[in-house]
Design a protein around this motif. Structure first.
Motif, PDB file in Angstrom:
ATOM      1  N   LEU A 176      53.674 -76.093 -47.715  1.00 38.86           N
ATOM      2  CA  LEU A 176      54.348 -74.543 -48.411  1.00 38.86           C
ATOM      3  C   LEU A 176      54.051 -75.209 -50.400  1.00 38.86           C
ATOM      4  CD1 LEU A 176      57.517 -74.676 -47.048  1.00 38.86           C
ATOM      5  CD2 LEU A 176      56.296 -73.640 -46.511  1.00 38.86           C
ATOM      6  N   SER A 177      53.710 -73.554 -50.373  1.00 35.13           N
ATOM      7  CA  SER A 177      53.422 -72.883 -51.565  1.00 35.13           C
ATOM      8  C   SER A 177      55.102 -74.084 -52.518  1.00 35.13           C
ATOM      9  CB  SER A 177      53.263 -71.733 -52.100  1.00 35.13           C
ATOM     10  OG  SER A 177      55.190 -71.200 -51.815  1.00 35.13           O
ATOM     11  N   LEU A 178      54.960 -73.726 -53.696  1.00 37.15           N
ATOM     12  CA  LEU A 178      56.040 -74.321 -54.620  1.00 37.15           C
ATOM     13  C   LEU A 178      57.615 -73.111 -54.361  1.00 37.15           C
ATOM     14  CD1 LEU A 178      53.925 -75.480 -57.595  1.00 37.15           C
ATOM     15  CD2 LEU A 178      54.422 -76.660 -55.495  1.00 37.15           C
ATOM     16  N   ALA A 179      56.891 -72.292 -54.887  1.00 33.63           N
ATOM     17  CA  ALA A 179      58.225 -70.966 -54.457  1.00 33.63           C
ATOM     18  C   ALA A 179      58.933 -71.503 -52.879  1.00 33.63           C
ATOM     19  CB  ALA A 179      57.916 -69.762 -54.483  1.00 33.63           C
ATOM     20  N   ASN A 180      58.062 -71.498 -52.080  1.00 36.78           N
ATOM     21  CA  ASN A 180      58.704 -71.481 -50.765  1.00 36.78           C
ATOM     22  C   ASN A 180      59.414 -72.835 -50.317  1.00 36.78           C
ATOM     23  OD1 ASN A 180      58.497 -69.261 -49.637  1.00 36.78           O
ATOM     24  ND2 ASN A 180      56.099 -69.465 -49.038  1.00 36.78           N
ATOM     25  N   ALA A 181      58.281 -73.838 -50.851  1.00 40.20           N
ATOM     26  CA  ALA A 181      59.778 -75.037 -50.619  1.00 40.20           C
ATOM     27  C   ALA A 181      60.740 -75.161 -50.975  1.00 40.20           C
ATOM     28  CB  ALA A 181      58.511 -76.467 -51.494  1.00 40.20           C
ATOM     29  N   SER A 182      61.138 -74.844 -51.881  1.00 37.07           N
ATOM     30  CA  SER A 182      62.718 -74.002 -52.619  1.00 37.07           C
ATOM     31  C   SER A 182      63.808 -73.529 -51.875  1.00 37.07           C
ATOM     32  CB  SER A 182      62.975 -73.526 -54.042  1.00 37.07           C
ATOM     33  OG  SER A 182      62.443 -71.570 -53.750  1.00 37.07           O
ATOM     34  N   LYS A 183      62.800 -73.293 -50.980  1.00 34.35           N
ATOM     35  CA  LYS A 183      63.992 -72.200 -50.024  1.00 34.35           C
ATOM     36  C   LYS A 183      63.871 -73.660 -48.592  1.00 34.35           C
ATOM     37  CE  LYS A 183      61.355 -68.523 -50.897  1.00 34.35           C
ATOM     38  NZ  LYS A 183      60.390 -67.102 -50.596  1.00 34.35           N
ATOM     39  N   LEU A 184      64.078 -74.712 -48.401  1.00 33.19           N
ATOM     40  CA  LEU A 184      63.746 -74.859 -47.671  1.00 33.19           C
ATOM     41  C   LEU A 184      65.559 -75.768 -47.117  1.00 33.19           C
ATOM     42  CD1 LEU A 184      60.519 -77.912 -47.953  1.00 33.19           C
ATOM     43  CD2 LEU A 184      61.666 -76.502 -46.119  1.00 33.19           C
ATOM     44  N   THR A 185      65.988 -75.594 -48.437  1.00 31.44           N
ATOM     45  CA  THR A 185      67.697 -76.243 -47.836  1.00 31.44           C
ATOM     46  C   THR A 185      68.340 -74.981 -47.905  1.00 31.44           C
ATOM     47  OG1 THR A 185      68.153 -74.793 -50.596  1.00 31.44           O
ATOM     48  CG2 THR A 185      68.123 -77.596 -49.878  1.00 31.44           C
ATOM     49  N   LEU A 186      67.856 -73.519 -47.939  1.00 33.41           N
ATOM     50  CA  LEU A 186      68.633 -72.622 -47.195  1.00 33.41           C
ATOM     51  C   LEU A 186      67.779 -72.742 -45.695  1.00 33.41           C
ATOM     52  CD1 LEU A 186      67.036 -69.890 -49.504  1.00 33.41           C
ATOM     53  CD2 LEU A 186      69.728 -70.427 -49.267  1.00 33.41           C
ATOM     54  N   ALA A 187      66.882 -72.978 -45.528  1.00 28.82           N
ATOM     55  CA  ALA A 187      66.506 -73.493 -44.076  1.00 28.82           C
ATOM     56  C   ALA A 187      66.922 -73.942 -43.243  1.00 28.82           C
ATOM     57  CB  ALA A 187      64.886 -73.583 -43.995  1.00 28.82           C
ATOM     58  N   ALA A 188      67.560 -75.101 -43.581  1.00 31.95           N
ATOM     59  CA  ALA A 188      68.602 -76.230 -43.080  1.00 31.95           C
ATOM     60  C   ALA A 188      69.673 -75.376 -43.140  1.00 31.95           C
ATOM     61  CB  ALA A 188      69.242 -77.368 -44.260  1.00 31.95           C
ATOM     62  N   SER A 189      70.364 -74.939 -43.498  1.00 28.18           N
ATOM     63  CA  SER A 189      72.063 -74.217 -43.485  1.00 28.18           C
ATOM     64  C   SER A 189      71.524 -73.858 -42.113  1.00 28.18           C
ATOM     65  CB  SER A 189      72.138 -73.543 -44.960  1.00 28.18           C
ATOM     66  OG  SER A 189      71.384 -72.451 -44.789  1.00 28.18           O
ATOM     67  N   VAL A 190      70.241 -72.708 -41.814  1.00 24.89           N
ATOM     68  CA  VAL A 190      70.949 -71.878 -40.875  1.00 24.89           C
ATOM     69  C   VAL A 190      70.565 -72.744 -40.072  1.00 24.89           C
ATOM     70  CG1 VAL A 190      68.349 -70.394 -39.800  1.00 24.89           C
ATOM     71  CG2 VAL A 190      70.019 -70.176 -42.339  1.00 24.89           C
ATOM     72  N   ALA A 191      69.608 -73.429 -39.601  1.00 25.49           N
ATOM     73  CA  ALA A 191      69.243 -74.984 -38.807  1.00 25.49           C
ATOM     74  C   ALA A 191      70.832 -75.427 -37.797  1.00 25.49           C
ATOM     75  CB  ALA A 191      68.227 -75.790 -38.755  1.00 25.49           C
ATOM     76  N   ILE A 192      70.819 -75.858 -38.847  1.00 25.18           N
ATOM     77  CA  ILE A 192      72.794 -77.011 -38.489  1.00 25.18           C
ATOM     78  C   ILE A 192      73.695 -75.606 -37.663  1.00 25.18           C
ATOM     79  CG2 ILE A 192      74.529 -78.164 -39.550  1.00 25.18           C
ATOM     80  CD1 ILE A 192      72.502 -78.782 -42.212  1.00 25.18           C
ATOM     81  N   VAL A 193      73.246 -74.395 -38.590  1.00 25.01           N
ATOM     82  CA  VAL A 193      74.671 -73.337 -38.088  1.00 25.01           C
ATOM     83  C   VAL A 193      74.106 -73.358 -36.268  1.00 25.01           C
ATOM     84  CG1 VAL A 193      75.077 -70.390 -38.276  1.00 25.01           C
ATOM     85  CG2 VAL A 193      75.349 -72.157 -40.666  1.00 25.01           C
ATOM     86  N   ASP A 194      72.743 -72.768 -36.567  1.00 21.75           N
ATOM     87  CA  ASP A 194      72.059 -72.723 -35.221  1.00 21.75           C
ATOM     88  C   ASP A 194      72.843 -73.916 -34.008  1.00 21.75           C
ATOM     89  OD1 ASP A 194      71.246 -70.158 -35.631  1.00 21.75           O
ATOM     90  OD2 ASP A 194      69.290 -70.864 -35.936  1.00 21.75           O
ATOM     91  N   ALA A 195      72.236 -75.267 -34.424  1.00 20.98           N
ATOM     92  CA  ALA A 195      72.857 -76.369 -33.680  1.00 20.98           C
ATOM     93  C   ALA A 195      74.623 -76.297 -33.188  1.00 20.98           C
ATOM     94  CB  ALA A 195      72.117 -78.298 -34.586  1.00 20.98           C
TER      95      ALA A 195
END
Length: 326
Positions: free
Chosen positions: A143-162
């Motif tokens: 990932l680019s530096l900018a997109n890497a900072s969005k990983l915690t947002l991705a994690a929150s969506v992943a946990i909600v989906d689970a």
């Protein structure tokens, strides 16, 4: 002979009895060794039914954390295939950082049954009694530096989906990284960088889920809930871990494919307080406005009398209009 060899044999014949003689012959061990290993597995929580004339049948795997069980449940390409479960750690993030500095691989997972120095965002204490899911994942994203900072947002969506898949619970996301059920916190996420982004692009994603214990274990004065209290039964921590890893891998891959707009939409569909008047705390400063969601950069968007303002996760706290947690 490892007890896992017996488990593999029993799992390969679901619902069937396997005689002790067959197990001993196939694994080239004594019947006494088989009995000893079966006894150990039962002590670990495996429900193995024994019948004098038929043998052994695996009825159920334990709800408590077990690395072998998680491995059997994984549906991922890379996440979780190198995994360790410790009885007690200072924090899983601290251990994962050590591993990352020692060339820990992408997707490597550390789980602790308890933590005695767990931390949340802004260095807050995170209590981690036995029965929760305290897990950290080493992510080495493309990932680019900018997109890497969005990983915690991705994690929150992943946990909600689970959680929605497993328990049909509608869980909300409180920006930037807490999950709430009926206004009570059940999950926190902590993303920490290892090294400098321009040299070592490694992020540790720490995930803490209040699961198989009562909220009293976390002390009074906290607006929290646990999955056990909400559902009325103990959840399978192994299934929960494996399902989170499945959805987390999906979200990381989506970010790597520049699909943040889809992630952003999914995040905002679960956002707590969206469209409401809220308070943003930045040190001693309080900014009041309407919560409009997140930007393409993952920043909080606030509509104020002075116009639109943006805030990064590291600098502010979000509260409801009355100052409550939410």
């Amino acid at each position: 002979m490892a007890s896992h060899d017996i488990l593999q044999l029993l799992v390969s014949l679901p619902g069937e009895y396997v005689s002790g003689e067959r197990i001993s012959q196939q694994l080239n061990v004594t019947r006494a060794s088989v009995w000893k290993q079966i006894k150990q597995l039962k002590e670990e929580g495996f429900d193995i039914e024994a019948h004098t004339k038929k043998g052994y049948c695996l009825r159920k795997t334990p709800n408590s954390l077990n690395a072998w069980v998680i491995e059997q449940m994984l549906e991922t390409i890379s996440l979780g295939h190198v995994l360790a479960i410790e009885d007690k750690l200072t924090s899983t993030n601290a251990k994962a950082k050590e591993l990352a500095r020692e060339e820990g691989i992408h997707g490597q997972v550390v789980i602790a049954k308890t933590q005695y120095a767990g931390r949340g965002r802004m260095q807050r204490e995170w209590q981690s009694p036995l029965g929760g899911l305290w897990m950290s994942v080493i992510i080495r994203p493309n990932l680019s530096l900018a997109n890497a900072s969005k990983l915690t947002l991705a994690a929150s969506v992943a946990i909600v989906d689970a959680i929605e898949e497993l328990y049909q619970l509608r869980v909300g996301i409180k920006w930037p990284n807490d999950l709430l059920y009926n206004g009570k916190k059940i999950t926190g996420i902590l993303g920490e960088v290892v090294g400098e982004w321009n040299r070592v692009q490694t992020l540790i994603l720490g995930i803490g889920i209040n699961a198989n214990f009562t909220s009293e274990k976390l002390g009074s004065g906290l607006t929290v809930a646990t999955l056990q209290e909400i559902l009325g039964y103990e959840v399978d921590l192994n299934r929960l871990a494996a399902t989170i890893l499945k959805y987390l891998e999906k979200q990381v891959m989506a970010l790597e494919e520049n699909l943040f707009q889809e992630l952003r939409s999914n995040w905002m569909a679960r956002a707590v307080g969206l469209g409401e008047e809220v308070r943003v705390l930045r040190g001693e400063e309080v900014i009041v406005g309407v919560f409009k969601g997140i930007s393409q950069d993952g920043e909080l968007l606030l509509s104020t009398e002075q116009g639109e303002e943006r805030f990064s996760a590291g600098e502010v706290q979000l509260r409801s209009k009355l100052g409550a947690y939410f």
